[in-house]
Design a protein around this motif. Sequence first.
Motif, PDB file in Angstrom:
ATOM      1  N   ASP A  96       0.858  -1.180   0.000  1.00 25.25           N
ATOM      2  CA  ASP A  96       0.000   0.000   0.000  1.00 25.25           C
ATOM      3  C   ASP A  96       0.899   1.236   0.000  1.00 25.25           C
ATOM      4  N   SER A  97       0.867   2.005  -1.069  1.00 22.29           N
ATOM      5  CA  SER A  97       1.800   3.134  -1.198  1.00 22.29           C
ATOM      6  C   SER A  97       1.513   4.272  -0.217  1.00 22.29           C
ATOM      7  N   LEU A  98       0.291   4.353   0.288  1.00 21.97           N
ATOM      8  CA  LEU A  98      -0.046   5.421   1.219  1.00 21.97           C
ATOM      9  C   LEU A  98       0.334   5.062   2.658  1.00 21.97           C
ATOM     10  N   THR A  99      -0.091   3.887   3.130  1.00 25.58           N
ATOM     11  CA  THR A  99       0.161   3.496   4.522  1.00 25.58           C
ATOM     12  C   THR A  99       1.379   2.605   4.685  1.00 25.58           C
ATOM     13  N   ARG A 100       1.937   2.081   3.590  1.00 24.12           N
ATOM     14  CA  ARG A 100       3.090   1.173   3.576  1.00 24.12           C
ATOM     15  C   ARG A 100       2.784  -0.143   4.292  1.00 24.12           C
ATOM     16  N   ARG A 101       1.524  -0.491   4.389  1.00 26.50           N
ATOM     17  CA  ARG A 101       1.155  -1.768   4.992  1.00 26.50           C
ATOM     18  C   ARG A 101       1.168  -2.868   3.942  1.00 26.50           C
ATOM     19  N   SER A 102       1.396  -4.070   4.415  1.00 27.97           N
ATOM     20  CA  SER A 102       1.453  -5.229   3.522  1.00 27.97           C
ATOM     21  C   SER A 102       0.068  -5.846   3.387  1.00 27.97           C
ATOM     22  N   ARG A 103      -0.077  -6.710   2.396  1.00 30.41           N
ATOM     23  CA  ARG A 103      -1.335  -7.417   2.161  1.00 30.41           C
ATOM     24  C   ARG A 103      -1.080  -8.909   2.288  1.00 30.41           C
ATOM     25  N   THR A 104      -1.966  -9.583   3.040  1.00 32.65           N
ATOM     26  CA  THR A 104      -1.920 -11.031   3.196  1.00 32.65           C
ATOM     27  C   THR A 104      -2.877 -11.651   2.201  1.00 32.65           C
ATOM     28  N   GLY A 105      -2.445 -12.734   1.578  1.00 27.57           N
ATOM     29  CA  GLY A 105      -3.319 -13.469   0.686  1.00 27.57           C
ATOM     30  C   GLY A 105      -3.048 -14.957   0.782  1.00 27.57           C
ATOM     31  N   PHE A 106      -4.130 -15.747   0.761  1.00 24.56           N
ATOM     32  CA  PHE A 106      -3.958 -17.192   0.701  1.00 24.56           C
ATOM     33  C   PHE A 106      -5.176 -17.838   0.066  1.00 24.56           C
ATOM     34  N   VAL A 107      -4.938 -19.029  -0.507  1.00 23.12           N
ATOM     35  CA  VAL A 107      -5.994 -19.827  -1.138  1.00 23.12           C
ATOM     36  C   VAL A 107      -5.940 -21.209  -0.515  1.00 23.12           C
ATOM     37  N   VAL A 108      -7.103 -21.725  -0.095  1.00 25.82           N
ATOM     38  CA  VAL A 108      -7.197 -23.044   0.520  1.00 25.82           C
ATOM     39  C   VAL A 108      -7.845 -23.999  -0.473  1.00 25.82           C
ATOM     40  N   PHE A 109      -7.214 -25.150  -0.677  1.00 25.55           N
ATOM     41  CA  PHE A 109      -7.733 -26.186  -1.567  1.00 25.55           C
ATOM     42  C   PHE A 109      -8.112 -27.407  -0.748  1.00 25.55           C
ATOM     43  N   LEU A 110      -9.259 -27.987  -1.054  1.00 28.93           N
ATOM     44  CA  LEU A 110      -9.665 -29.269  -0.496  1.00 28.93           C
ATOM     45  C   LEU A 110      -9.633 -30.245  -1.656  1.00 28.93           C
ATOM     46  N   ASN A 111      -8.746 -31.224  -1.592  1.00 33.19           N
ATOM     47  CA  ASN A 111      -8.375 -32.055  -2.735  1.00 33.19           C
ATOM     48  C   ASN A 111      -7.894 -31.123  -3.841  1.00 33.19           C
ATOM     49  N   SER A 112      -8.549 -31.067  -4.977  1.00 37.39           N
ATOM     50  CA  SER A 112      -8.062 -30.205  -6.063  1.00 37.39           C
ATOM     51  C   SER A 112      -8.934 -28.976  -6.273  1.00 37.39           C
ATOM     52  N   ALA A 113      -9.853 -28.711  -5.366  1.00 38.88           N
ATOM     53  CA  ALA A 113     -10.792 -27.610  -5.545  1.00 38.88           C
ATOM     54  C   ALA A 113     -10.508 -26.465  -4.579  1.00 38.88           C
ATOM     55  N   PRO A 114     -10.478 -25.223  -5.078  1.00 36.76           N
ATOM     56  CA  PRO A 114     -10.332 -24.084  -4.160  1.00 36.76           C
ATOM     57  C   PRO A 114     -11.638 -23.887  -3.398  1.00 36.76           C
ATOM     58  N   ILE A 115     -11.548 -23.822  -2.068  1.00 40.66           N
ATOM     59  CA  ILE A 115     -12.768 -23.663  -1.271  1.00 40.66           C
ATOM     60  C   ILE A 115     -12.801 -22.337  -0.517  1.00 40.66           C
ATOM     61  N   TYR A 116     -11.650 -21.662  -0.407  1.00 45.18           N
ATOM     62  CA  TYR A 116     -11.618 -20.392   0.321  1.00 45.18           C
ATOM     63  C   TYR A 116     -10.428 -19.586  -0.158  1.00 45.18           C
ATOM     64  N   TRP A 117     -10.627 -18.302  -0.308  1.00 42.73           N
ATOM     65  CA  TRP A 117      -9.521 -17.408  -0.630  1.00 42.73           C
ATOM     66  C   TRP A 117      -9.671 -16.162   0.214  1.00 42.73           C
TER      67      TRP A 117
END
Length: 153
Positions: free
Chosen positions: A59-80
């Motif tokens: 974030d260029s204004l606050t200089r805070r970072s961003r967290t991101g993750f994707v959860v897969f159950l078997n081969s399917a994404p179930i949560y991001w």
Amino acid sequence: MVFDPAEWNVPATDFQKQDWNYSVYGCDGLTEELPEDMPKPLGKSMRMHVYVDSDHAGDSLTRRSRTGFVVFLNSAPIYWFSKRQTSCETSTFGSEFIAMKTACDYVKGLRYKLRMMGVRVDEPTYIYGDNQSVLANTSNPGSTLKKKWGFFS
């Protein structure tokens, strides 16, 4: 979105076995605490894996970072998940470590919820990250955390 029930195979070279017995986090006698009135799991065991990343000071204004993750159950994404971190980290290691902790906290709750719905989750969750320092500090039993956490008022 289509749910793909195909089983995901863990590449043997991705997660090498470590001996955690000499660590303070040793595995002797450790079991997950599950309630006695938990429903009996039905069907095949599901394999969960997660991809975690963060952008340091994105974030260029606050200089805070961003967290991101994707959860897969078997081969399917179930949560991001994608959200700006609440703290302003001074290093890439710090922002990646916060992202890994956030993903681990979510996975811990998700495994419990899946089990309470009768989904069989017997294997460990495989978590992928791209920061070698974080991976070394979280997957090596002999490693000590090389990050100083300090809060200033």
